[in-house]
Scaffold this motif. Structure first.
Motif, PDB file in Angstrom:
ATOM      1  N   GLY A   1     -29.951 -19.009  38.796  1.00 42.86           N
ATOM      2  CA  GLY A   1     -31.016 -18.966  37.804  1.00 42.86           C
ATOM      3  C   GLY A   1     -30.584 -19.249  36.387  1.00 42.86           C
ATOM      4  O   GLY A   1     -31.420 -19.296  35.483  1.00 42.86           O
ATOM      5  N   SER A   2     -29.285 -19.472  36.161  1.00 43.74           N
ATOM      6  CA  SER A   2     -28.782 -19.737  34.815  1.00 43.74           C
ATOM      7  C   SER A   2     -29.150 -21.148  34.372  1.00 43.74           C
ATOM      8  O   SER A   2     -29.692 -21.957  35.138  1.00 43.74           O
TER       9      SER A   2
ATOM     10  N   ALA B   1     -27.167 -23.721  33.696  1.00 46.99           N
ATOM     11  CA  ALA B   1     -26.461 -24.760  34.437  1.00 46.99           C
ATOM     12  C   ALA B   1     -27.029 -24.911  35.843  1.00 46.99           C
ATOM     13  O   ALA B   1     -27.170 -26.029  36.356  1.00 46.99           O
ATOM     14  N   TYR B   2     -27.366 -23.799  36.472  1.00 52.27           N
ATOM     15  CA  TYR B   2     -27.947 -23.835  37.823  1.00 52.27           C
ATOM     16  C   TYR B   2     -29.276 -24.579  37.813  1.00 52.27           C
ATOM     17  O   TYR B   2     -29.514 -25.469  38.642  1.00 52.27           O
ATOM     18  N   THR B   3     -30.158 -24.231  36.905  1.00 50.21           N
ATOM     19  CA  THR B   3     -31.477 -24.862  36.888  1.00 50.21           C
ATOM     20  C   THR B   3     -31.386 -26.335  36.495  1.00 50.21           C
ATOM     21  O   THR B   3     -32.172 -27.155  36.983  1.00 50.21           O
ATOM     22  N   ARG B   4     -30.410 -26.691  35.640  1.00 49.03           N
ATOM     23  CA  ARG B   4     -30.257 -28.105  35.284  1.00 49.03           C
ATOM     24  C   ARG B   4     -29.850 -28.929  36.503  1.00 49.03           C
ATOM     25  O   ARG B   4     -30.282 -30.076  36.650  1.00 49.03           O
ATOM     26  N   MET B   5     -29.051 -28.355  37.369  1.00 53.30           N
ATOM     27  CA  MET B   5     -28.626 -29.073  38.572  1.00 53.30           C
ATOM     28  C   MET B   5     -29.825 -29.466  39.423  1.00 53.30           C
ATOM     29  O   MET B   5     -29.795 -30.484  40.133  1.00 53.30           O
ATOM     30  N   LEU B   6     -30.903 -28.699  39.347  1.00 52.47           N
ATOM     31  CA  LEU B   6     -32.071 -28.906  40.206  1.00 52.47           C
ATOM     32  C   LEU B   6     -33.150 -29.781  39.568  1.00 52.47           C
ATOM     33  O   LEU B   6     -34.175 -30.045  40.202  1.00 52.47           O
ATOM     34  N   GLU B   7     -32.945 -30.220  38.354  1.00 50.69           N
ATOM     35  CA  GLU B   7     -33.968 -31.012  37.679  1.00 50.69           C
ATOM     36  C   GLU B   7     -34.118 -32.389  38.347  1.00 50.69           C
ATOM     37  O   GLU B   7     -33.193 -32.881  38.993  1.00 50.69           O
ATOM     38  N   PRO B   8     -35.279 -33.022  38.209  1.00 46.51           N
ATOM     39  CA  PRO B   8     -35.485 -34.351  38.814  1.00 46.51           C
ATOM     40  C   PRO B   8     -34.445 -35.362  38.339  1.00 46.51           C
ATOM     41  O   PRO B   8     -33.909 -35.254  37.227  1.00 46.51           O
ATOM     42  N   LEU B   9     -34.178 -36.333  39.197  1.00 47.15           N
ATOM     43  CA  LEU B   9     -33.206 -37.382  38.911  1.00 47.15           C
ATOM     44  C   LEU B   9     -33.896 -38.740  38.992  1.00 47.15           C
ATOM     45  O   LEU B   9     -34.464 -39.090  40.036  1.00 47.15           O
TER      46      LEU B   9
END
Length: 293
Positions: free
Chosen positions: A209-210, A212-220
């Motif tokens: 939930g941090s 860095a974690y949430t950025r990893m899941l953003e659309p590409l």
């Protein structure tokens, strides 16, 4: 396909004893794995706590007959002098190398070693980090497996490293869409086509939930996005901690969930199970076991 991802801290268990063979046995107890992704494997680092062997990459090859073992070195430092070495080991001395290993019984098509960004950060220690990528001929088709370990002390560096992992996925998707032919059958100019589907696993040193974690899941753009395999298979649940469960000396602030297996969403339908083993005390981290079709 079964995959185990684990930060094994050079085979050091929660009590501080180093035994890489025991670590491998624990991984084998968890799963009859096709792919084993390990972080914190060393060469020439006998001075680390517990005194790991001279070459743990070679140890893994001996412990896993029938598997191909590939490595990627992040930190690569001069050997200690005899005066610096607390164990006074005789020469020859190996360079001190610290990185990731991937062992697999699947055919390995290509291997890539990606040095991750390391922006200057004067307020805390840090080291060069790396992502090891292997293109595997898996039973259901080729896919890419990346094992990585992000910076512990610096959020700025972790975010830069997450951005690079995402960029690498976009680059692979672009190669998949616009492949170039090989120059010939024997030279290094191999075909550039790469599978879009990827598994990215390891110790992200980033809480669930941090930022860095949430950025990893953003659309590409131009590629399937990443999804967290554990969260997809356990909707609405909070994952158990993956570090500091038993080693409370190194993790005095309490346990943390910071190890993940991300897969590109085009592989999501093939997810069968993803579990965090809470029982083993063979490391300061808990392993993750993934099964995917």
């Amino acid at each position: 396909m079964k995959l185990v991802s684990w930060n094994v801290q050079w085979g050091r268990d929660a009590s501080g004893a180093v035994d890489l063979a025991r670590t491998v046995r624990e991984a084998q107890r968890l799963a009859d794995f096709d792919v084993l992704c390990l972080q914190e494997i060393t060469r020439g680092f006998r001075a680390l706590p517990g005194g790991p062997g001279d070459d743990q990459f070679a140890e893994l090859e001996a412990l896993l007959p029938g598997y191909t073992v590939v490595e990627a070195i992040g930190a690569d430092l001069p050997a200690l002098s005899r005066a610096q070495d607390p164990q006074q080991n005789p020469l020859p001395r190996l360079r001190r190398q610290f990185g990731n290993a991937l062992a697999t019984r699947l055919p390995v098509a290509q291997v890539f070693r990606h040095a991750l960004p390391w922006p200057a950060e004067s307020s805390a220690p840090s080291m060069q980090r790396v992502a090891l990528e292997a293109v595997l001929d898996a039973p259901g088709g080729a896919l890419r497996v990346l094992v990585t370990h992000l910076e512990f002390y610096s959020l700025r560096q972790r975010l830069a490293q997450v951005d690079e992992l995402r960029r690498l996925q976009q680059e692979a998707a672009d190669h998949a869409a616009h492949p170039a032919p090989a120059e010939n059958d024997v030279g290094p100019f191999a075909p550039t086509a790469r599978p879009v589907g990827a598994i990215v696993c390891g110790d992200f040193n980033s809480a669930w939930g941090s930022e860095a974690y949430t950025r990893m899941l953003e659309p590409l753009a131009g590629s399937p996005a990443f999804i967290d395999a554990w969260s997809v298979l356990h909707p609405g649940a909070t994952p158990p901690p993956t570090a500091g469960v038993y080693d409370t000396a190194q993790w005095s602030d309490g346990p943390l969930t910071c190890d993940f297996v991300f897969v590109t969403e085009n592989l999501g339908a093939g997810l069968r199970s993803c579990e965090i083993d809470a029982a083993t005390q063979a490391s300061d981290h808990q392993p993750i076991v993934l099964e995917i079709d």
